[in-house]
Design a protein around this motif. Sequence first.
Motif, PDB file in Angstrom:
ATOM      1  N   ALA A  84      65.592  31.324 -48.629  1.00 35.12           N
ATOM      2  CA  ALA A  84      64.496  30.330 -48.582  1.00 35.12           C
ATOM      3  C   ALA A  84      64.391  29.827 -50.267  1.00 35.12           C
ATOM      4  CB  ALA A  84      62.994  30.943 -48.409  1.00 35.12           C
ATOM      5  N   SER A 129      72.889  29.360 -47.413  1.00 32.63           N
ATOM      6  CA  SER A 129      72.730  29.244 -45.680  1.00 32.63           C
ATOM      7  C   SER A 129      73.201  27.975 -45.265  1.00 32.63           C
ATOM      8  CB  SER A 129      71.373  29.606 -45.415  1.00 32.63           C
ATOM      9  OG  SER A 129      70.518  28.545 -45.749  1.00 32.63           O
ATOM     10  N   LYS A 139      71.749  25.298 -43.784  1.00 29.99           N
ATOM     11  CA  LYS A 139      70.283  25.006 -43.624  1.00 29.99           C
ATOM     12  C   LYS A 139      70.404  23.693 -42.610  1.00 29.99           C
ATOM     13  CE  LYS A 139      68.165  24.160 -47.629  1.00 29.99           C
ATOM     14  NZ  LYS A 139      68.023  23.416 -48.607  1.00 29.99           N
ATOM     15  N   GLU A 189      64.149  21.708 -43.332  1.00 28.88           N
ATOM     16  CA  GLU A 189      63.262  22.357 -44.233  1.00 28.88           C
ATOM     17  C   GLU A 189      62.331  21.362 -44.562  1.00 28.88           C
ATOM     18  OE1 GLU A 189      65.263  22.772 -48.117  1.00 28.88           O
ATOM     19  OE2 GLU A 189      63.666  24.222 -48.940  1.00 28.88           O
ATOM     20  N   LEU A 228      61.674  26.999 -43.167  1.00 34.97           N
ATOM     21  CA  LEU A 228      63.080  26.778 -43.372  1.00 34.97           C
ATOM     22  C   LEU A 228      63.832  26.884 -41.945  1.00 34.97           C
ATOM     23  CD1 LEU A 228      65.636  26.103 -45.508  1.00 34.97           C
ATOM     24  CD2 LEU A 228      65.532  28.606 -45.532  1.00 34.97           C
ATOM     25  N   PHE A 288      67.726  27.733 -40.538  1.00 36.47           N
ATOM     26  CA  PHE A 288      69.123  27.732 -40.808  1.00 36.47           C
ATOM     27  C   PHE A 288      70.056  28.664 -39.668  1.00 36.47           C
ATOM     28  CE2 PHE A 288      68.880  32.246 -42.114  1.00 36.47           C
ATOM     29  CZ  PHE A 288      67.421  32.307 -42.280  1.00 36.47           C
ATOM     30  N   THR A 335      70.209  29.142 -34.123  1.00 36.63           N
ATOM     31  CA  THR A 335      69.328  28.926 -35.429  1.00 36.63           C
ATOM     32  C   THR A 335      68.106  29.859 -35.469  1.00 36.63           C
ATOM     33  OG1 THR A 335      69.818  26.729 -35.138  1.00 36.63           O
ATOM     34  CG2 THR A 335      67.824  26.977 -36.511  1.00 36.63           C
ATOM     35  N   LYS A 348      58.256  29.944 -45.304  1.00 41.78           N
ATOM     36  CA  LYS A 348      59.027  30.230 -46.765  1.00 41.78           C
ATOM     37  C   LYS A 348      58.277  31.492 -47.288  1.00 41.78           C
ATOM     38  CE  LYS A 348      60.998  25.820 -47.668  1.00 41.78           C
ATOM     39  NZ  LYS A 348      61.048  24.514 -48.481  1.00 41.78           N
TER      40      LYS A 348
END
Length: 137
Positions: free
Chosen positions: A11, A17, A19, A22, A27, A29, A40, A45
């Motif tokens: 995070a 990562s 991602k 976000e 988040l 990823f 996923t 966070k």
Amino acid sequence: MDEDCIFCKIAKGDIPSAKVYEDENTLAFLDIGPVNKGHTLVIPKRHSETLLHMDERDACHVMKTVQLVADAVKKATKAEGFNVLMSNFKAAGQVVPHAHIHIIPRFPNDGFKHWEQSNYEEGEMEEVASKITDELS
Ligand code: 5GP
Ligand code: ZN
């Protein structure tokens, strides 16, 4: 931030990562060991160990992100469906102690097995339901 937590480090950007989304509170990823490509993870966070440790605001933020990202995962992978799963505590298979929700894109006959089901004895279902409602009252 928990200094030893791998998802806190992700995070914060200290660990890389893949991602996909976000915002201020959440988040999303890619899972490093996907059940299917596009699998996923969505995390708050703010560090919380399980669903039960998250405050109501984070729980709402995370679920909003799950809904948004699941739609994108389904479209991007051309999946026919998806599972949303969350393991809480070791007994349930939680390995990383930072709350996270799995979005797993699904395809016909992809081999991902669902859990085995059991059944209740006569009267047992009402007994269990009443124990749970007692906890809620
Ligand atoms: P759990 O069993 O705790 O619900 O799932 C943890 C998940 O996190 C696993 O599916 C695992 O593949 C994934 N994971 C563990 N470490 C990392 C990492 O460093 N990066 C990413 N992207 N995923 C991870
Ligand atoms: Zn953490």
